[in-house]
Design a protein around this motif. Structure first.
Motif, mmCIF file in Angstrom:
data_model
loop_
_atom_site.group_PDB
_atom_site.id
_atom_site.type_symbol
_atom_site.label_atom_id
_atom_site.label_comp_id
_atom_site.label_asym_id
_atom_site.label_seq_id
_atom_site.Cartn_x
_atom_site.Cartn_y
_atom_site.Cartn_z
ATOM 1 N N UNK A 116 0.828 -1.213 0.000
ATOM 2 C CA UNK A 116 0.000 0.000 0.000
ATOM 3 C C UNK A 116 0.860 1.259 0.000
ATOM 4 N N UNK A 117 1.953 1.242 0.737
ATOM 5 C CA UNK A 117 2.844 2.403 0.809
ATOM 6 C C UNK A 117 3.514 2.652 -0.548
ATOM 7 N N UNK A 118 3.966 1.599 -1.211
ATOM 8 C CA UNK A 118 4.589 1.747 -2.530
ATOM 9 C C UNK A 118 3.581 2.333 -3.522
ATOM 10 N N UNK A 119 2.358 1.837 -3.511
ATOM 11 C CA UNK A 119 1.325 2.368 -4.401
ATOM 12 C C UNK A 119 1.088 3.847 -4.096
ATOM 13 N N UNK A 120 1.023 4.200 -2.825
ATOM 14 C CA UNK A 120 0.821 5.598 -2.419
ATOM 15 C C UNK A 120 1.967 6.479 -2.927
ATOM 16 N N UNK A 121 3.186 6.045 -2.729
ATOM 17 C CA UNK A 121 4.353 6.829 -3.139
ATOM 18 C C UNK A 121 4.416 6.964 -4.660
ATOM 19 N N UNK A 122 4.186 5.876 -5.363
ATOM 20 C CA UNK A 122 4.237 5.946 -6.822
ATOM 21 C C UNK A 122 3.092 6.788 -7.384
ATOM 22 N N UNK A 123 1.960 6.793 -6.698
ATOM 23 C CA UNK A 123 0.847 7.659 -7.115
ATOM 24 C C UNK A 123 1.246 9.126 -7.016
ATOM 25 N N UNK A 124 1.998 9.479 -5.995
ATOM 26 C CA UNK A 124 2.493 10.849 -5.880
ATOM 27 C C UNK A 124 3.412 11.203 -7.045
ATOM 28 N N UNK A 125 4.311 10.289 -7.370
ATOM 29 C CA UNK A 125 5.246 10.552 -8.463
ATOM 30 C C UNK A 125 4.540 10.666 -9.807
ATOM 31 N N UNK A 126 3.516 9.841 -10.007
ATOM 32 C CA UNK A 126 2.819 9.833 -11.297
ATOM 33 C C UNK A 126 1.729 10.897 -11.383
ATOM 34 N N UNK A 127 1.428 11.537 -10.259
ATOM 35 C CA UNK A 127 0.420 12.593 -10.281
ATOM 36 C C UNK A 127 -1.007 12.103 -10.240
ATOM 37 N N UNK A 128 -1.215 10.842 -9.901
ATOM 38 C CA UNK A 128 -2.593 10.312 -9.820
ATOM 39 C C UNK A 128 -3.167 10.475 -8.439
#
Length: 156
Positions: A144-156
């Motif tokens: 869940x944390x990885x998805x959250x962090x990558x969502x920040x990077x991708x702007x979603x």
């Protein structure tokens, strides 16, 4: 890899490689993680003959019937001509229907066919297995944390 060394297996020979800071580079880890996830995806979706872009397109079409190809391309971060080729394959397989957009005849709107809706049952099962495999590697909280962090990077 905290010591900056990696072991590579090349034709059965082990070699220690100095990483020169790659072990601390976000891009390096994103790329190697993406390769791992892509291999796992391929293993889970091979029997469905779906690429990651086609999988994503099917999910978007299922959840947004009648939307334009250009809308999907924008969300997926691919050029529209590249998406058209992948959508053509889904249309030819009878999974997606393409029709002229009633508001702009130059644009196409997309919908799942009856066969596409049925196919999505298999797609969801393969995605669930893929996600479970990644959760098993990372653990639920880290996943869940990885998805959250990558969502920040991708702007979603």
């Amino acid at each position: 890899m905290t010591d900056g060394l990696a072991t590579a297996n090349n034709n059965g020979h082990d070699h220690d490689l100095e990483l020169g800071g790659l072990d601390q580079a976000l891009g390096f880890h994103l790329r190697t993680a993406q390769q791992y996830v892509a291999r796992e995806f391929a293993a889970r979706f091979e029997h469905l003959d779906l690429s990651p872009v086609q999988y994503s397109a099917l999910v978007l079409i299922e959840n947004n019937p009648g939307r334009r190809q250009a809308d999907l391309a924008a969300v997926l971060g691919v050029r529209q001509p590249n998406l058209v080729v992948r959508i053509d394959d889904l249309v030819n397989r009878g999974l997606v229907s393409r029709s002229a957009d009633p508001l702009d005849r130059r644009a196409n709107s997309l919908r799942l066919t009856a066969a596409g809706k049925k196919f999505m049952t298999q797609v969801r099962k393969a995605h669930e297995q893929h996600t479970d495999s990644l959760r098993n590697v990372l653990g639920q909280q880290d996943y869940e944390k990885v998805v959250e962090i990558l969502s920040k990077l991708s702007g979603l």
